[in-house]
Write an enzyme that holds these catalytic residues in place. Structure first.
Site, PDB file in Angstrom:
ATOM      1  N   ASN A   1      22.886  37.771  45.144  1.00 57.45           N
ATOM      2  CA  ASN A   1      22.803  36.414  45.685  1.00 57.45           C
ATOM      3  C   ASN A   1      23.150  36.434  47.170  1.00 57.45           C
ATOM      4  O   ASN A   1      22.622  35.665  47.962  1.00 57.45           O
ATOM      5  CB  ASN A   1      23.767  35.481  44.945  1.00 57.45           C
ATOM      6  CG  ASN A   1      23.763  34.111  45.560  1.00 57.45           C
ATOM      7  OD1 ASN A   1      22.752  33.421  45.527  1.00 57.45           O
ATOM      8  ND2 ASN A   1      24.866  33.716  46.172  1.00 57.45           N
TER       9      ASN A   1
ATOM     10  N   GLN B   1      30.217  36.157  52.914  1.00 56.45           N
ATOM     11  CA  GLN B   1      29.177  36.508  51.940  1.00 56.45           C
ATOM     12  C   GLN B   1      27.911  35.684  52.178  1.00 56.45           C
ATOM     13  O   GLN B   1      27.598  34.766  51.417  1.00 56.45           O
ATOM     14  CB  GLN B   1      29.688  36.276  50.513  1.00 56.45           C
ATOM     15  CG  GLN B   1      30.797  37.241  50.109  1.00 56.45           C
ATOM     16  CD  GLN B   1      31.566  36.786  48.880  1.00 56.45           C
ATOM     17  OE1 GLN B   1      31.952  35.625  48.778  1.00 56.45           O
ATOM     18  NE2 GLN B   1      31.783  37.686  47.940  1.00 56.45           N
TER      19      GLN B   1
ATOM     20  N   ASP C   1      24.997  39.078  38.899  1.00 60.60           N
ATOM     21  CA  ASP C   1      26.001  38.127  39.354  1.00 60.60           C
ATOM     22  C   ASP C   1      25.333  36.811  39.765  1.00 60.60           C
ATOM     23  O   ASP C   1      24.272  36.816  40.394  1.00 60.60           O
ATOM     24  CB  ASP C   1      26.719  38.760  40.568  1.00 60.60           C
ATOM     25  CG  ASP C   1      27.959  37.992  40.991  1.00 60.60           C
ATOM     26  OD1 ASP C   1      28.829  37.771  40.141  1.00 60.60           O
ATOM     27  OD2 ASP C   1      28.055  37.616  42.173  1.00 60.60           O
TER      28      ASP C   1
ATOM     29  N   GLU D   1      24.961  36.477  34.488  1.00 62.23           N
ATOM     30  CA  GLU D   1      26.110  35.572  34.606  1.00 62.23           C
ATOM     31  C   GLU D   1      25.543  34.222  35.011  1.00 62.23           C
ATOM     32  O   GLU D   1      25.173  34.027  36.177  1.00 62.23           O
ATOM     33  CB  GLU D   1      27.088  36.073  35.662  1.00 62.23           C
ATOM     34  CG  GLU D   1      28.320  35.190  35.753  1.00 62.23           C
ATOM     35  CD  GLU D   1      28.965  35.138  37.141  1.00 62.23           C
ATOM     36  OE1 GLU D   1      30.137  34.773  37.220  1.00 62.23           O
ATOM     37  OE2 GLU D   1      28.304  35.448  38.137  1.00 62.23           O
TER      38      GLU D   1
END
Ligand code: MG
Length: 558
Positions: free
Chosen positions: A103, A169, A201, A243
């Site tokens: 991501n 991030q 993720d 997830e």
């Protein structure tokens, strides 16, 4: 035995290389250390190992800020060590899943640096920019309270960049064809090194449309299909375990109607309602969650877990339910996180009560799906609430009574080993529990062995049996699984008092069906017709196979 769709009846064990076993004495776990522990994992009965991120990273979010997708962080070893690890797993019949964090990257990733430095760079479009601060910049944070915004000014780039997580991030522009192609290339690389799949993720964020002032960021589910197609072409049996903490009505969109998207997802809905059931003794909301998440393609599977490396997220519960769980398992503010969850490990939440721990693990092993065990939970490890945020439940594995719990020869482990109190390594460690036939570890090993012999749970359909206990709320969860003319019944008493529970087997079962206890000699013969009456102790549980005693060793496929 069926070997295809291995994940339908697997036992997954997740661990972080950094805190599992240090072989070179630098205080940081590494692949060489992990390889020495593969026999331990095989002995426990684990069939798949899931590794948290181990790629080069500034490690500002425990490796979930990757700086190079094609390497191993030198602190953990080399690519060669990684291949020794996958090969070691293969020799022992264990699959390997690795975290795939796409991501976002680290802000130290060469792509992001290049994107900031040069507006003409091809990497500029790999991230999400805005010349002005978007109106919704202060919404949608993943870590509310710790994180203040989702858009941050980047001086060199002279623009704001989007970051769903921390500001170090930056989100990848996952809708960009080149980014998608790169994600496939990353998966292909690790498949080639012996990996069997990926725990992806933050899937909802990966597939969400990204950009400034988007009112409703629509999901691009087709991306998941293209990931899965690629995996299937490259390696038979490779999977993605997603997830995706989403509402049950969108589950099928993630799995795909024909199972063409994700093979596995974590069942967050059942997880949260399970903790509510354990906190309140009331199973009714859990039963609803089981029904709500029941529809899924035949090839898909749930990952069933108790705790993971994150906080126990309670965001799907009602306010009243959430408060009940906080009161029971995390009453102090210091135990809670982001106003939505509890950051503790399982054993201290249950006050180390062996009866409740066994109940919790028995539920994890017998609810619909594939169990996912978190490292250390098999010995009932504790947490260190003095450590910040989620680090409190990420302390090194406790192997023995040696200094630092046998995790490292260094006096400076990457995170402090728990050394004080009942959860300290001197009292609680693998070596001691290995020697004690009644230890939690040896109990867990026996339960995992039995669970692997119950493909009914992994493959079959379940029904909730109507029980009567005399209590007003449903304190006992009784489930019957059926697959290929075999049936299994699992009963759990969520209450702190003994319960006399009565229930009838369905008409499919023979009228004289004995329930054969799979864990002891305490079998149950029907009272009359198909009706059984079982006395369950406080937090008691039973696993039965339906049928005569000769069924005890009968396997579903013979
Ligand atoms: Mg080391």
């Amino acid at each position: 035995m069926i070997n295809d769709l291995w994940y339908k009846n697997a036992v997954v064990y997740c661990l972080s290389v950094a805190t599992y076993m240090d072989a070179n004495g630098d205080g940081i776990g590494d692949f060489k250390g992990l390889v020495r522990r593969l026999d331990y994992l095989q002995g426990l009965g684990v069939t798949a190992v899931w590794l948290m991120p181990f790629q080069p990273s500034p490690n500002r979010d425990d490796g979930y800020d990757v700086a190079d997708y094609y390497g191993v962080d030198p602190r953990y070893g080399t690519l060669g060590d990684f291949v020794e690890f996958t090969q070691g797993c293969k020799q022992r019949g264990m699959r390997v899943l690795i975290d795939l964090v796409v991501n976002h990257t680290s802000d130290q990733h060469a792509w992001f640096k290049e994107a900031c430095r040069d507006p003409q760079s091809k990497y500029r479009d790999w991230y999400v920019w805005s010349p002005k601060k978007p109106k919704n910049a202060d919404t949608g944070m993943v870590f509310p309270g710790v994180q203040k915004t989702t858009w941050t000014w980047q001086k060199e780039a002279r623009a704001y960049y989007f970051h769903r997580f921390y500001n170090f991030q930056p989100d990848l522009n996952t809708a960009h064809p080149d980014v998608q192609a790169e994600i496939l290339k990353i998966m292909g690389f690790w498949l080639q090194l012996g990996v069997d799949g990926f725990r992806m993720d933050a899937v909802p964020f990966v597939i969400a449309k990204k950009g400034a002032n988007l009112k409703r960021p629509a999901e691009q589910y087709d991306m998941l299909r293209s990931f899965t197609e690629f995996l299937t072409w490259r390696k038979s049996g490779a999977i993605i375990l997603g997830e995706a903490n989403v509402v049950p009505k969108t589950d099928m969109a993630y799995f795909g109607a024909a199972g063409e998207r994700l093979q596995m997802m974590f069942n967050f809905d059942v997880n949260q309602h399970l903790f509510y059931a354990m906190a309140s003794g009331d199973c009714a909301p859990l039963v609803k969650a089981l029904h709500d998440t029941n529809p899924r393609p035949a090839t898909a599977q749930w990952g069933l877990f108790l705790r993971n490396h994150d906080e126990l997220d309670l965001g799907r519960l009602t306010e009243k339910q959430r408060q009940a769980v906080f009161t029971a398992f995390g009453p102090d503010k210091n135990m809670q996180l982001y106003n939505r969850g509890i950051r503790r490990r399982l054993a201290p939440m249950l006050q180390g009560d062996r009866r409740r721990l066994e109940l919790a693990y028995s539920l994890m092993l017998t609810l619909p799906g594939t169990p996912v065990v978190r490292y250390g939970d098999e010995i009932g490890m504790g947490d260190d609430l003095d450590l910040p945020e989620r680090n409190c439940a990420r302390t090194p594995m406790q192997w023995s009574t040696e200094p630092q719990g046998g995790f490292t020869k260094s006096v400076k482990p990457i995170l402090p080993v728990i050394s004080e109190g009942a959860y300290g390594f001197e009292h609680l460690n693998v070596a001691a529990q290995r020697r004690d036939p009644n230890s939690l570890l040896n109990w867990m090993e026996r339960m995992i062995r039995m669970r692997k012999e119950l493909p009914e749970i992994g493959w079959g359909d379940f029904t909730i049996l109507n029980t009567s206990t005399g209590a007003k709320t449903s304190l006992v969860l009784a489930m019957r699984y059926q697959w290929r003319n075999n049936a299994v019944v699992c009963i759990h008493n969520l209450a702190a008092d003994p319960q006399e529970v009565r229930f009838s087997l369905p008409a499919d079962d023979a009228p004289d069906s004995t329930l054969v206890n799979l864990l002891s000699d305490d079998h149950s013969r029907p009272e009359k017709g198909r009706r059984h009456c079982i006395l369950l102790e406080a937090y008691g549980y039973r696993w039965f196979r339906v049928g005569g005693l000769d069924y005890l060793l009968k396997r579903s496929d013979t």
